[in-house]
Design an enzyme around this catalytic site. Sequence first.
Site, PDB file in Angstrom:
ATOM      1  N   GLY A  13       0.822  -1.205   0.000  1.00 47.97           N
ATOM      2  CA  GLY A  13       0.000   0.000   0.000  1.00 47.97           C
ATOM      3  C   GLY A  13       0.850   1.246   0.000  1.00 47.97           C
ATOM      4  O   GLY A  13       2.059   1.188  -0.212  1.00 47.97           O
ATOM      5  N   ASN A  14       0.223   2.408   0.232  1.00 47.77           N
ATOM      6  CA  ASN A  14       0.962   3.670   0.320  1.00 47.77           C
ATOM      7  C   ASN A  14       0.308   4.573   1.360  1.00 47.77           C
ATOM      8  O   ASN A  14      -0.717   4.224   1.935  1.00 47.77           O
ATOM      9  CB  ASN A  14       1.081   4.328  -1.059  1.00 47.77           C
ATOM     10  CG  ASN A  14      -0.274   4.727  -1.626  1.00 47.77           C
ATOM     11  OD1 ASN A  14      -0.939   5.609  -1.098  1.00 47.77           O
ATOM     12  ND2 ASN A  14      -0.698   4.035  -2.681  1.00 47.77           N
ATOM     13  N   ARG A  15       0.890   5.742   1.621  1.00 49.98           N
ATOM     14  CA  ARG A  15       0.476   6.579   2.748  1.00 49.98           C
ATOM     15  C   ARG A  15      -0.674   7.526   2.441  1.00 49.98           C
ATOM     16  O   ARG A  15      -0.982   8.404   3.238  1.00 49.98           O
ATOM     17  CB  ARG A  15       1.667   7.381   3.273  1.00 49.98           C
ATOM     18  CG  ARG A  15       2.758   6.504   3.855  1.00 49.98           C
ATOM     19  CD  ARG A  15       3.796   7.344   4.584  1.00 49.98           C
ATOM     20  NE  ARG A  15       4.986   6.558   4.892  1.00 49.98           N
ATOM     21  CZ  ARG A  15       5.063   5.694   5.908  1.00 49.98           C
ATOM     22  NH1 ARG A  15       4.041   5.528   6.721  1.00 49.98           N
ATOM     23  NH2 ARG A  15       6.179   5.019   6.100  1.00 49.98           N
TER      24      ARG A  15
END
Length: 219
Positions: free
Chosen positions: A33-35
């Site tokens: 995933g990412n932030r």
Amino acid sequence: SFHMMKTDLLANKTVIVTAGGTQEAIDPVRFIGNRSSGKMGYAIAEQAALAGARTILISAPTNLPVPFGVELVSVESARAMEEAVNSRYEACDAVIMAAAVADFRVENMADTKIKKMDTLELKLVKNPDILKGLGANKTHQKLIGFAAETQNVIEYGKSKVLNKNLDMLVANDVSKQNAGFNVDTNEVTLIYPGGQVRPLPLMTKIDVAKRIISALAEL
Ligand code: CTP
Ligand code: CA
């Protein structure tokens, strides 16, 4: 409150907004995933609906409530988001791609949970560029992209506008404090295909969303 002010800036228009960070499965219980929190995209969807647009929010997982009057389509991966956007593209007037789409996915997802071991190599392959595909197949739609950069913001932004055939790009320097991921404020620059550049001051994501919606109405 004032941020709930209704207008008819986008009356009779259908607007697709994408938001959140896509999740790329590794196995049934894990993902890359990412932030991205989704805050910017959700604020834009809320303002599009308040401006009178039929608003379709195609969202990767977030912890945010669906804004009033917005239709939610939930997706996880970049490829699922691409399918959800493309199938609604012809019937819409604008797409605002605020999602943080993963550039890579795991080539072969494991269909059972991967067991603990000393080392694990994952092979990643390139995801489709959703926005570039929309740009290449544009008929009547207006296309707005986002770009989070840590350097050369304007220069990289200008090349993304041309490369993806955009009508506007919202560029921000995520190395600055109070801009970008997981905060309630943002400091962005609007970049146009003619090379025009409109820097906006630091403001709340709600105010940035309002500026983007009025810029879309101008387009
Ligand atoms: N985007 C997309 N599909 C992808 C990657 C990005 O539609 N696979 C969209 C994003 O939603 C954003 C715009 O393209 O609106 C720019 O994303 P960004 O990550 O800044 O650019 P990339 O083209 O992926 O290039 P790079 O990450 O190498 O800077
Ligand atoms: Ca990218």
